[in-house]
Design an enzyme around this catalytic site. Structure first.
Site, PDB file in Angstrom:
ATOM      1  N   ASP A 168      13.703 -27.711  13.738  1.00  0.00           N
ATOM      2  CA  ASP A 168      13.765 -26.645  14.745  1.00  0.00           C
ATOM      3  C   ASP A 168      15.181 -26.406  15.262  1.00  0.00           C
ATOM      4  O   ASP A 168      15.376 -26.027  16.417  1.00  0.00           O
ATOM      5  CB  ASP A 168      12.833 -26.954  15.940  1.00  0.00           C
TER       6      ASP A 168
ATOM      7  N   LYS B 236      17.387 -23.114  11.781  1.00  0.00           N
ATOM      8  CA  LYS B 236      17.830 -22.934  10.390  1.00  0.00           C
ATOM      9  C   LYS B 236      17.494 -21.548   9.879  1.00  0.00           C
ATOM     10  O   LYS B 236      18.270 -20.958   9.127  1.00  0.00           O
ATOM     11  CB  LYS B 236      17.163 -23.995   9.482  1.00  0.00           C
TER      12      LYS B 236
ATOM     13  N   GLY C 101       8.319 -23.968   9.661  1.00  0.00           N
ATOM     14  CA  GLY C 101       8.106 -22.631  10.206  1.00  0.00           C
ATOM     15  C   GLY C 101       9.463 -22.022  10.487  1.00  0.00           C
ATOM     16  O   GLY C 101      10.114 -22.385  11.446  1.00  0.00           O
ATOM     17  N   HIS C 102       9.942 -21.176   9.595  1.00  0.00           N
ATOM     18  CA  HIS C 102      11.245 -20.546   9.803  1.00  0.00           C
ATOM     19  C   HIS C 102      11.054 -19.150  10.399  1.00  0.00           C
ATOM     20  O   HIS C 102      10.373 -18.320   9.822  1.00  0.00           O
ATOM     21  CB  HIS C 102      12.018 -20.464   8.480  1.00  0.00           C
TER      22      HIS C 102
ATOM     23  N   GLN D  30      12.564 -28.956   8.054  1.00  0.00           N
ATOM     24  CA  GLN D  30      12.596 -30.116   8.962  1.00  0.00           C
ATOM     25  C   GLN D  30      14.051 -30.558   9.217  1.00  0.00           C
ATOM     26  O   GLN D  30      14.928 -29.716   9.217  1.00  0.00           O
ATOM     27  CB  GLN D  30      11.734 -31.277   8.440  1.00  0.00           C
TER      28      GLN D  30
HETATM   29  P1  IMP Z   1       4.139 -33.713   9.042  1.00  0.00           P
HETATM   30  O1  IMP Z   1       5.362 -33.229   8.335  1.00  0.00           O
HETATM   31  O2  IMP Z   1       3.158 -32.614   9.353  1.00  0.00           O
HETATM   32  O3  IMP Z   1       3.507 -34.883   8.361  1.00  0.00           O
HETATM   33  O4  IMP Z   1       4.602 -34.266  10.480  1.00  0.00           O
HETATM   34  C1  IMP Z   1       5.422 -35.424  10.620  1.00  0.00           C
HETATM   35  C2  IMP Z   1       6.405 -35.254  11.780  1.00  0.00           C
HETATM   36  O5  IMP Z   1       7.349 -34.254  11.441  1.00  0.00           O
HETATM   37  C3  IMP Z   1       5.775 -34.803  13.090  1.00  0.00           C
HETATM   38  O6  IMP Z   1       6.484 -35.381  14.157  1.00  0.00           O
HETATM   39  C4  IMP Z   1       5.982 -33.302  13.084  1.00  0.00           C
HETATM   40  O7  IMP Z   1       5.992 -32.769  14.394  1.00  0.00           O
HETATM   41  C5  IMP Z   1       7.346 -33.232  12.443  1.00  0.00           C
HETATM   42  N1  IMP Z   1       7.590 -31.958  11.754  1.00  0.00           N
HETATM   43  C6  IMP Z   1       7.096 -31.550  10.568  1.00  0.00           C
HETATM   44  N2  IMP Z   1       7.554 -30.331  10.245  1.00  0.00           N
HETATM   45  C7  IMP Z   1       8.370 -29.969  11.244  1.00  0.00           C
HETATM   46  C8  IMP Z   1       9.195 -28.816  11.464  1.00  0.00           C
HETATM   47  O8  IMP Z   1       9.265 -27.881  10.651  1.00  0.00           O
HETATM   48  N3  IMP Z   1       9.906 -28.808  12.626  1.00  0.00           N
HETATM   49  C9  IMP Z   1       9.890 -29.843  13.511  1.00  0.00           C
HETATM   50  N4  IMP Z   1       9.145 -30.938  13.336  1.00  0.00           N
HETATM   51  C10 IMP Z   1       8.400 -31.007  12.218  1.00  0.00           C
END
Ligand code: IMP
Length: 456
Positions: free
Chosen positions: A44, A47, A71-72, A254
């Site tokens: 977040d 990007k 989520g971009h 991420q």
């Molecule tokens: P997962 O990727 O859904 O398995 O989540 C694992 C961790 O990564 C959690 O803390 C999510 O909130 C975080 N996370 C996954 N994708 C994003 C993203 O695009 N932005 C911010 N945090 C993310």
């Protein structure tokens, strides 16, 4: 990474060609070097906006890891698009987009995204290819993600996005995953049914509802028909583009601190968002990448569970959340907010090899009289500037702060770096000094026009 380019953070292009190391790859001054863009914090970082700016100079945009957990958000001509799987390059006519082998793809989410884009008048067919080696996220992965989280309970919950990411990567590493190319094979229904039997065993043990294999076979047979024209060997496609002299942008999702190796394990995602992930996740060789751009927020946020040394749990944290619109693009969850952490920034600079930084959301700090920067952690009576591997040690780290005066002035209408308040420039320059690398972009608002470009 070997680079045929010299960079300058004062030239408007940010690089100039000098004696190319590879005669096949002679680029003119106006051509963008192959670039990996990464997030330096916990995701977040903004990007989407920087990718959008860089895409204007790229011919091809490639996703290399993660899945629809990303989520971009991109605002184009006042229209807001949130893309989870398709690279945001799709919003630029004429650019080609690739979802690489390192991405885990939920075919149903991908179809929904393609349809949404087409309804908005964006041509996707012929411009998007998905790797035949990309692993599938199937319904049972989502069900297992939710059931695993429930079983972990409050103290061990990761706070995943629920998009099936961890279970899909688990199957990949366990060598029982199904891939995009498998979707088109005759034996897919049979292999799917076998995996559903295993998944149902796990779901039942976790007290969750088992899934109906026949229903899933039908759903994915239909999905295969829709997606068949998009599935291809993207390794060849990316290399052919590189050989032809195209500029390629590798788009990380991420962030560094969510990387399964380098992040705050186990409170991480299951992939490699760092720059090295671009090679594994696309088949590009390290020496074909010439530049790394790091995106970093002027403060810090984190969504989901896990340690966060500079977190502000008071009214100031809430103020940053409101001013910064810090709510997840994928799940809508409120993001945790805190001060800038230079230990994180320095670490991210190091593991990604960041050449140029894009700092985002400076304007969110406009109203603060005093701004704090975490320059070290105090761990068991000692100051450290390195990242502890142990979760227990990281949880014991206390931030060591230095303070700088705020600028108490709106910055979001400023279009030149030189016109920023002195204190704002001093703040950014101190951050760069602490973390290393060079300043390439400073973003002071959500729109394209609020991007002050220095070396990028
Ligand atoms: P997962 O990727 O859904 O398995 O989540 C694992 C961790 O990564 C959690 O803390 C999510 O909130 C975080 N996370 C996954 N994708 C994003 C993203 O695009 N932005 C911010 N945090 C993310």
């Amino acid at each position: 990474m070997r680079s045929p380019f010299a960079y300058s953070n004062t030239s408007p292009e940010g690089f100039r060609a000098v004696a190319p190391a590879d005669p096949v790859r002679v680029r003119s001054e106006t051509i963008m070097p192959n670039t990996v863009l990464i997030g330096a914090q916990w995701g977040d970082e903004g990007k989407g906006k920087i990718i959008d700016v860089l895409t204007a100079q790229a011919d091809m945009v490639v996703r290399y890891q993660g899945g629809s957990n990303a989520g971009h958000t991109v605002v184009v001509a006042g229209r807001k698009f949130v893309l989870h799987l398709v690279p945001s390059g799709i919003l630029h006519p004429g650019k080609t987009c690739v979802i690489g082998n390192g991405v885990v793809v939920d075919p149903l989410a991908l179809i929904a995204e393609i349809r949404m884009l087409e309804q908005e008048g964006v041509t996707v067919r012929g411009r998007l290819t998905v790797s035949d080696r990309a692993h599938l996220v199937l319904r049972y992965h989502n069900a297992l993600d939710t059931a695993d989280e429930a079983a972990r309970g409050d103290s061990k919950r990761i706070g995943t996005t629920g998009r099936g990411i961890g279970p899909a990567y688990r199957d990949k590493v366990c060598r029982c995953g199904l891939r995009m190319g498998d979707l088109l094979e005759r034996d897919f229904p049979e292999r799917l049914a076998a995996n559903v039997v295993d998944a149902n065993r796990a779901l039942t043990a976790l007290g969750a509802v088992p899934l109906d294999a026949a229903g899933l076979q039908k759903t994915y047979a239909e999905a295969a028909q829709v997606l068949a024209p998009y599935i291809a060997d993207t390794i060849e496609i990316v290399h052919a583009a590189d050989r032809a002299g195209s500029s390629i942008l590798f788009e990380g999702a991420q962030g560094t601190m969510l990387d399964v190796d380098f992040g705050t394990y186990p409170f991480v995602t299951s992939s490699s968002p760092t720059s090295g992930g671009a090679c594994i996740g696309t088949g590009i060789a390290p020496n074909r990448i010439q530049r790394v751009v790091g995106v970093i927020k002027c403060y810090t946020t984190r969504v989901g569970e896990g340690p966060f040394p500079t977190e502000l749990t008071d009214a100031l944290g809430e103020d940053l959340r409101q001013r910064g619109g810090e709510f997840g693009a994928t799940t809508g969850r409120p993001r945790r907010c805190g001060w800038f952490d230079a230990v994180v920034g320095r670490y991210a600079q190091m593991v990604n090899g960041v050449d140029l930084w894009a700092f985002t959301k400076l304007d969110v700090l406009d109203t603060l009289p005093v701004i704090r920067i975490c320059t070290a952690y105090e761990l068991d009576g000692r100051n450290i500037t390195t990242m502890p591997a142990s979760l227990a040690a990281f949880q014991r780290c206390r931030p060591v702060y230095e303070e700088m005066p705020g600028w108490l002035q709106a910055t979001s209408r400023i279009t030149r770096y030189e016109d920023l308040p002195l204190q704002a420039r001093a703040y950014i320059e101190r951050l760069v000094q602490l973390i290393g690398g060079k300043l390439g972009v400073l973003s002071v608002g959500p729109g394209r026009e609020t991007t002050l470009r220095l070396g990028l």
